[in-house]
Design an enzyme around this catalytic site. Structure first.
Site, PDB file in Angstrom:
ATOM      1  N   ARG A 130       0.843  -1.196   0.000  1.00 40.39           N
ATOM      2  CA  ARG A 130       0.000   0.000   0.000  1.00 40.39           C
ATOM      3  C   ARG A 130       0.881   1.251   0.000  1.00 40.39           C
ATOM      4  O   ARG A 130       2.079   1.179   0.246  1.00 40.39           O
ATOM      5  CB  ARG A 130      -0.895   0.010   1.247  1.00 40.39           C
ATOM      6  CG  ARG A 130      -1.992  -1.033   1.212  1.00 40.39           C
ATOM      7  CD  ARG A 130      -2.780  -1.085   2.506  1.00 40.39           C
ATOM      8  NE  ARG A 130      -2.000  -1.634   3.620  1.00 40.39           N
ATOM      9  CZ  ARG A 130      -2.461  -1.767   4.859  1.00 40.39           C
ATOM     10  NH1 ARG A 130      -3.679  -1.368   5.153  1.00 40.39           N
ATOM     11  NH2 ARG A 130      -1.710  -2.282   5.816  1.00 40.39           N
ATOM     12  N   HIS A 135      -0.692   1.546  16.087  1.00 42.45           N
ATOM     13  CA  HIS A 135      -0.911   0.335  16.905  1.00 42.45           C
ATOM     14  C   HIS A 135       0.116   0.240  18.044  1.00 42.45           C
ATOM     15  O   HIS A 135       0.774  -0.785  18.229  1.00 42.45           O
ATOM     16  CB  HIS A 135      -0.857  -0.933  16.032  1.00 42.45           C
ATOM     17  CG  HIS A 135      -1.953  -0.991  15.005  1.00 42.45           C
ATOM     18  ND1 HIS A 135      -3.268  -1.198  15.331  1.00 42.45           N
ATOM     19  CD2 HIS A 135      -1.926  -0.844  13.656  1.00 42.45           C
ATOM     20  CE1 HIS A 135      -4.007  -1.183  14.224  1.00 42.45           C
ATOM     21  NE2 HIS A 135      -3.209  -0.966  13.198  1.00 42.45           N
ATOM     22  N   TYR A 148      -0.969   4.483  10.636  1.00 43.05           N
ATOM     23  CA  TYR A 148      -1.396   3.487  11.628  1.00 43.05           C
ATOM     24  C   TYR A 148      -0.225   3.258  12.564  1.00 43.05           C
ATOM     25  O   TYR A 148       0.892   2.987  12.105  1.00 43.05           O
ATOM     26  CB  TYR A 148      -1.747   2.155  10.943  1.00 43.05           C
ATOM     27  CG  TYR A 148      -3.059   2.170  10.203  1.00 43.05           C
ATOM     28  CD1 TYR A 148      -4.258   2.378  10.878  1.00 43.05           C
ATOM     29  CD2 TYR A 148      -3.104   1.965   8.827  1.00 43.05           C
ATOM     30  CE1 TYR A 148      -5.475   2.392  10.196  1.00 43.05           C
ATOM     31  CE2 TYR A 148      -4.322   1.986   8.141  1.00 43.05           C
ATOM     32  CZ  TYR A 148      -5.499   2.201   8.832  1.00 43.05           C
ATOM     33  OH  TYR A 148      -6.692   2.219   8.166  1.00 43.05           O
ATOM     34  N   ASP A 197      -2.828  -7.540  14.890  1.00 50.52           N
ATOM     35  CA  ASP A 197      -1.999  -6.335  15.023  1.00 50.52           C
ATOM     36  C   ASP A 197      -2.206  -5.646  16.370  1.00 50.52           C
ATOM     37  O   ASP A 197      -1.464  -4.742  16.727  1.00 50.52           O
ATOM     38  CB  ASP A 197      -2.230  -5.348  13.858  1.00 50.52           C
ATOM     39  CG  ASP A 197      -3.677  -4.975  13.679  1.00 50.52           C
ATOM     40  OD1 ASP A 197      -4.511  -5.429  14.488  1.00 50.52           O
ATOM     41  OD2 ASP A 197      -3.990  -4.231  12.736  1.00 50.52           O
TER      42      ASP A 197
END
Length: 384
Positions: free
Chosen positions: A20, A101, A99, A275
């Site tokens: 991505r 996390h 992102y 994740d």
């Protein structure tokens, strides 16, 4: 920095098989028109089918080295959390929008705190109704993929039980058990039911189960979450999908090793919550797209943390659809003002000025939590 024009950098993703990219050419054009400079690392869009020329045509600049993109930009847009080899690029005046996390990434959290990077996480931007707008499209992708993947690993060739999810007339379909009735679970249910499987969703919210029962017009079976209900359902599963998320926090372990031992030989577990630490006790390691499964107690475990990376073109377009407006606000207004106008951005800020500013993240990492507003109000330059 107070100016309304930013230098926005988009490095190439370096995580295993992460194809991505944080910005489509259309997204680059949108930011460019607003007067921002967009710096793309050469090849960043290739995995999603976008060439350097596509970006150049839209007014972006293309740089050969990741170090130059990180070094020149004051705002970095990424997809996945930075890896240790990128920590060296962190610095005080940098805004990182990706992102993160962090609940499962203490080393990254330490690096962000130490370097005073402003870390805004896609996955904790949260509307007042509790929805997570920047996580939703990836949850939709991962939920839909989880069934596709489960179906594939149930094939004998891949080590599975050798069954077809939908069965055929005269032969019963597979049992798909989905833990969690949120976005991932609902999308998994849609796909599994579309393939003709026998689908059961387990959730702890009666309201959510009522809603799902209504939407699927009773074709979907629902079950209230309890250790007993989970144990009996898991035992029956041909495909078990973990779809539980508690925003910012580690996923609760709902399926014990003992439950997995009771499962049928050749059944499959796909844990979409991996994740955030995973919701199945036997998922004790994260796998990658190049080596996605391992077998434990005769059960195939799929534990890839970046599932949408396997369908990068769809994922990149779905992600940019939702991140772009926020990126534009952060770039144009600066953090303080962007939060004032869009309060859902506030929980998105995980680290600021060397502090953890998201309570669930601080709790998961056993670090002190500092309220963001107290830091912003003491900050004369609202644009930082």
């Amino acid at each position: 920095m107070t100016g309304h024009h930013r230098i926005i950098g988009v490095p190439k993703e370096i995580k295993n098989n992460e194809n991505r990219v944080a910005l489509t050419p259309g997204g680059a054009a949108y930011l460019h028109v607003q007067g921002h400079r967009v710096l793309m690392e050469s090849g960043a869009g290739e995995g999603s089918g976008f060439t350097d020329q596509d970006y150049l045509n839209e007014g972006a600049e293309v740089l050969d080295q990741a170090a130059d993109v990180w070094g020149q930009a004051d705002m970095i847009m990424k997809v996945k959390e930075p890896l240790p080899e990128e920590y060296g690029f962190f610095r005080k005046d940098l805004l990182l929008f990706t992102y993160l996390h962090l609940a499962a990434e203490s080393r990254l959290a330490e690096a962000l705190i130490k370097s005073h990077v402003t870390g805004v996480a896609y996955e904790t931007i949260q509307m007042t109704n509790g929805s997570l707008p920047l996580l939703t499209p990836m949850s939709e992708v991962a939920g839909r993929m989880s069934v596709q993947i489960g179906a594939q690993f149930l094939e004998r060739l891949n080590g599975g039980r050798g069954i077809l999810l939908g069965g055929v007339p005269g032969v019963p379909p597979a049992d798909v058990i989905i833990l969690g009735g949120g976005v991932v679970g609902t999308n998994a249910a849609k796909m599994a039911m579309g393939l003709g499987a026998n689908v059961l969703i387990i959730d702890r919210s009666t309201d959510r189960l009522r809603y799902l029962d209504d939407v699927f017009q009773g074709r979907l079976r629902t079950l209230m979450s309890s250790p007993y209900n989970i144990a009996s359902a898991v035992k029956r599963a041909d495909l078990l999908i973990g779809a539980v998320l508690i925003p910012g926090a580690r996923a609760p372990k709902l399926v014990t090793e003992q439950m997995v031992q009771q499962m049928k030989q050749g059944s499959v577990i796909v844990d979409v919550a991996v994740d955030q630490g995973g919701t199945i006790e036997t998922i004790d390691r994260v796998t990658t797209h190049s080596d996605p499964v391992y077998v434990k107690h005769g059960v195939i475990h799929y534990a890839v943390a970046n599932m949408p990376g396997a369908v990068p073109r769809t994922s990149t377009m779905a992600l940019t659809n939702v991140t772009l407006a926020y990126a534009s606000e952060l770039a144009g207004k600066g953090l303080g003002e962007a939060i004032r106008v869009h309060p859902e951005l506030r929980p998105g800020v995980n680290t600021f000025q060397g502090h953890v500013t998201h309570a669930a993240v601080a709790d998961a990492l056993k670090l002190p939590w500092v309220e963001l507003d107290s830091l912003l109000s003491g900050d004369q330059d609202k644009g930082t």
